[in-house]
Design a protein around this motif. Structure first.
Motif: not given
Length: 107
Positions: A1-5, A7-11
């Protein structure tokens, strides 16, 4: 879940960078020439013609086709320069991203 957040921040960060790049591209200008500088066309980053200069020596009744060809050539030269600048800026922004070959950005 941490990776998804992450990734969303980088997007979101990338989206902001693309918007800034598009704003910068909109303000750039490129001038194309034809006929050894007898005709020049200046385009904006949005491909809008901003300036057109024609040497007075080309205003001859029997040389209208030559003038037309030079106008097209100068416009195409300016367009190619704008596209090259856009490509360079996009490549600099997307350096290191795993983007499939042939995919054009911004979308």
């Amino acid at each position: 879940m941490k990776d998804l957040l992450g990734l969303m921040g980088k997007a979101k960060e990338m989206q902001a960078k693309f918007q800034a790049m598009q704003d910068e591209i909109a303000t750039l200008e490129a001038t194309g020439q034809a006929g050894g500088g007898l005709v020049s066309v200046t385009l904006t980053g949005k491909f809008e013609m901003k300036a057109l200069k024609i040497d007075p020596s080309l205003f001859k009744e029997d040389e209208v086709e030559i003038l037309e060809d030079l106008l097209l050539a100068a416009h195409n030269d300016a367009r190619a320069k704008v596209e090259q600048i856009m490509q360079e800026k996009t490549q600099a922004l997307t350096a290191g991203l795993p983007i499939p070959p042939g995919m054009k950005l911004p979308f």
